[in-house]
Design a protein around this motif. Structure first.
Motif, PDB file in Angstrom:
ATOM      1  N   UNK A   2      53.620  47.151  56.778  1.00 43.54           N
ATOM      2  CA  UNK A   2      52.680  46.114  56.350  1.00 43.54           C
ATOM      3  C   UNK A   2      51.811  46.673  55.226  1.00 43.54           C
ATOM      4  N   UNK A   3      51.799  45.961  54.119  1.00 42.84           N
ATOM      5  CA  UNK A   3      50.890  46.363  53.043  1.00 42.84           C
ATOM      6  C   UNK A   3      49.525  45.777  53.390  1.00 42.84           C
ATOM      7  N   UNK A   4      48.525  46.641  53.439  1.00 38.93           N
ATOM      8  CA  UNK A   4      47.212  46.194  53.907  1.00 38.93           C
ATOM      9  C   UNK A   4      46.448  45.425  52.848  1.00 38.93           C
ATOM     10  N   UNK A   5      45.400  44.772  53.325  1.00 33.94           N
ATOM     11  CA  UNK A   5      44.519  43.978  52.475  1.00 33.94           C
ATOM     12  C   UNK A   5      44.151  44.752  51.205  1.00 33.94           C
ATOM     13  N   UNK A   6      44.292  44.092  50.088  1.00 37.93           N
ATOM     14  CA  UNK A   6      44.093  44.781  48.799  1.00 37.93           C
ATOM     15  C   UNK A   6      42.625  44.916  48.429  1.00 37.93           C
ATOM     16  N   UNK A   7      42.358  45.993  47.730  1.00 41.95           N
ATOM     17  CA  UNK A   7      41.043  46.189  47.132  1.00 41.95           C
ATOM     18  C   UNK A   7      41.053  45.512  45.754  1.00 41.95           C
ATOM     19  N   UNK A   8      40.422  44.368  45.658  1.00 38.82           N
ATOM     20  CA  UNK A   8      40.422  43.636  44.386  1.00 38.82           C
ATOM     21  C   UNK A   8      39.270  44.046  43.475  1.00 38.82           C
ATOM     22  N   UNK A   9      38.464  44.999  43.946  1.00 35.43           N
ATOM     23  CA  UNK A   9      37.296  45.347  43.125  1.00 35.43           C
ATOM     24  C   UNK A   9      37.715  46.074  41.858  1.00 35.43           C
ATOM     25  N   UNK A  10      38.944  46.619  41.848  1.00 36.26           N
ATOM     26  CA  UNK A  10      39.426  47.284  40.639  1.00 36.26           C
ATOM     27  C   UNK A  10      39.992  46.263  39.649  1.00 36.26           C
ATOM     28  N   UNK A  11      40.127  45.024  40.126  1.00 35.74           N
ATOM     29  CA  UNK A  11      40.655  43.959  39.287  1.00 35.74           C
ATOM     30  C   UNK A  11      39.476  43.246  38.610  1.00 35.74           C
ATOM     31  N   UNK A  12      39.746  42.136  37.957  1.00 36.38           N
ATOM     32  CA  UNK A  12      38.694  41.379  37.298  1.00 36.38           C
ATOM     33  C   UNK A  12      37.597  40.949  38.270  1.00 36.38           C
ATOM     34  N   UNK A  13      37.982  40.824  39.562  1.00 40.46           N
ATOM     35  CA  UNK A  13      37.026  40.379  40.578  1.00 40.46           C
ATOM     36  C   UNK A  13      35.828  41.310  40.705  1.00 40.46           C
TER      37      UNK A  13
END
Lengths: 226, 306
Positions: A198-209
């Motif tokens: 299972x790929x875990x919940x992503x860290x979107x803070x490195x993205x535009x978010x």
């Protein structure tokens, strides 16, 4: 490369309506490679604008100029000697280039002639395809080198959804299902067991978010006071 | 028992469970929900309430669940990842539990391009498998995704959907395994028309022992006509409608095709019930809720156990 589309002529005509003298500024990088805003496209758009204006009994003076890049001031500055001769700049760079040109000439109207679309590759002559969304945390090692963020319509990390049919995405029958590609590739690599993790919940803070991003390499910077 | 869920209670008793579905109305009329509810009252053990299915805006799934709860149902609250980020999802889960909802069905959600707002931005902060794990973490570990502890944990029976017929086929059982690993208690499948292919999938599921770790409810949808069968085969991705079924419907005069569709559905339920590991049936009679009672009765599943 960054891929974009030229805006429809009507939209550009509407933007340049108030102006009689414009500088049409191409870019010689990605946007040239994807045949949207290079020297050739600058020429085509200039002719189209002039023809339309003439048809409506008007005139427009257009200077065609293509810079090596519009994402570095050292190139943008090359238009300094003549930029003031024009009422507006119509930039045919990507969104980054258009903004950086505007940033360099704060008092000048800079108009976009390109809709910037994606980071992608050339599939064949005249066909480009999205590959990356610049999320800032690459997981290609887990997914057989195929990105579910950019290539799955739902950016599923544990796909495919129920809409995968005959290798195609339900959103568009011309688009391959990213998870079909991932499964095929994992199989070819003998890594199908990776699929079961299972790929875990992503860290979107490195993205535009996480807000607009800046990258700093201190070792490359030139000290300000030297 | 992990929760106060009616379907969990019945499954633990070894009952063959019957669930159905209620799509909220395209307006704010609570009476419309009650009207559909009345058609299912005492007919089934749990009612799924869809969450803006096919991306068409409807009354919120949770609000509709509460209306059905007031009528005495034990609703199965469907929650999709399309419209909410992890903050809204965790918050809604706590709210649903506080309102007495006992079941959640974790879904990705149909892409917005199919609905009435194709220009919308989708969220997909987390996917359905990560959603299952989120609910489990809240329930069993008493922790938020951010790591903080909850004061009062949501006691939800965790469900998910699975499509045994979607591509690529070879990972379908594996994918169910991922859902089980993530914490899923029960599964409702996509509607089954190809029982043979479903049986094959169930064989793989049993080989992995997944049927012992989560209850599998087989999904069925009665066909109203040969036209509908053809449409589903052609236009609904991941739908496997064998030609023999279409031919059977087409061989009947048009005015009798709906009745034939019901007959097929009943036969199918009887076949599915015999497959080892199938613990119940999920009847999705889309905008045909009035037929559910008839189907349940004809399949010999009526009355429902207390």
């Amino acid at each position: 490369m960054i891929v974009g589309n030229r805006k429809p002529l009507e939209e550009i005509l509407e933007m340049v309506k108030p102006y009689k003298k414009i500088l049409l500024l191409g870019c010689n990088e990605c946007i040239t490679v994807c045949a949207a805003g290079g020297e050739r496209e600058v020429g085509v758009l200039a002719s189209e604008l002039k023809l339309s204006r003439a048809k409506n009994g008007g005139e427009i003076e257009i200077k065609e100029h293509t810079l090596e890049r519009q994402c570095d001031f050292e190139y943008i500055d090359q238009i300094k000697p003549f930029v003031d001769d024009y009422e507006a700049i119509v930039s045919m760079a990507c969104g980054a280039g258009i903004q950086y040109t505007a940033e360099r000439f704060p008092g000048k109207v800079v108009l976009p002639a390109i809709n910037t679309t994606f980071l992608g590759v050339t599939l064949e002559q005249g066909v480009w395809s999205e590959r990356c969304q610049g999320c800032g945390e690459c997981i290609l090692h887990l997914t057989g080198g195929i990105c579910p963020v950019a290539r799955c319509a739902k950016s599923l990390f544990n796909g495919p959804c129920g809409g995968s049919s005959n290798g195609k995405c339900e959103v568009n029958p011309d688009t391959p299902c990213a998870w079909q590609l991932i499964v095929d590739r994992l199989k070819e690599l003998g890594q199908l067991e990776n699929y079961e993790k299972i790929i875990e919940v992503k860290n979107w803070s490195t993205s535009r978010d996480g807000g607009p991003r800046t990258r700093v390499r201190e070792d490359l910077r030139i000290p300000k006071d030297s | 028992m992990k929760t106060k869920s009616n379907i969990e209670r019945l499954l633990e008793k070894g009952e063959f469970v019957v669930t159905s579905e209620c799509g909220p109305p395209r307006g704010s009329d609570a009476e419309a929900v009650r009207k559909k509810g009345n058609l299912l009252k005492e007919v089934v053990d749990g009612v799924n309430v869809t969450d803006n299915q096919t991306s068409v805006v409807r009354m919120s799934s949770l609000a509709s669940c509460v209306i059905l709860k007031e009528m005495g149902f034990d609703p199965i609250w469907q929650l999709v990842c399309r419209d909410r980020n992890r903050i809204a999802i965790q918050s809604d889960i706590l709210g649903a539990a506080a309102l007495g909802i006992n079941n959640i069905l974790c879904l990705s959600g149909d892409h917005q391009s199919f609905g009435d707002n194709p220009k919308a931005k989708n969220v997909y902060d987390i996917d359905s498998i990560q959603l299952i794990h989120t609910v489990k973490t809240l329930r069993d570990e008493g922790k938020f995704l951010g790591g903080d502890e909850l004061k009062g944990t949501p006691s939800l029976f965790i469900g998910a959907a699975e499509n045994p017929f979607a591509d690529p086929y070879e990972i379908r059982a594996m994918r169910l395994g991922k859902k089980v690993k993530a914490g899923c208690d029960f599964i409702q499948t996509q509607c089954i028309y190809n029982v043979e292919k479903f049986s094959k999938w169930m064989g793989e599921v049993r080989e992995r022992g997944l049927h012992k770790q989560c209850a599998i409810l087989a999904g069925v949808t009665p066909l109203k006509s040969a036209g509908m069968a053809k449409y589903m085969k052609k236009n609904v991705p991941g739908m496997d409608v064998p030609d023999s079924l279409i031919e059977r419907l087409a061989a009947v005069p048009k005015e009798n095709q709906a009745q034939e569709g019901i007959k097929i559905c009943v036969e199918m339920i009887r076949q599915l019930k015999e497959i080892e590991g199938v613990r119940g049936v999920h009847i999705m009679a889309i905008e045909w809720e009035e037929k559910v009672a008839e189907i349940v009765k004809a399949a010999g599943l009526s009355p429902r156990p207390a």
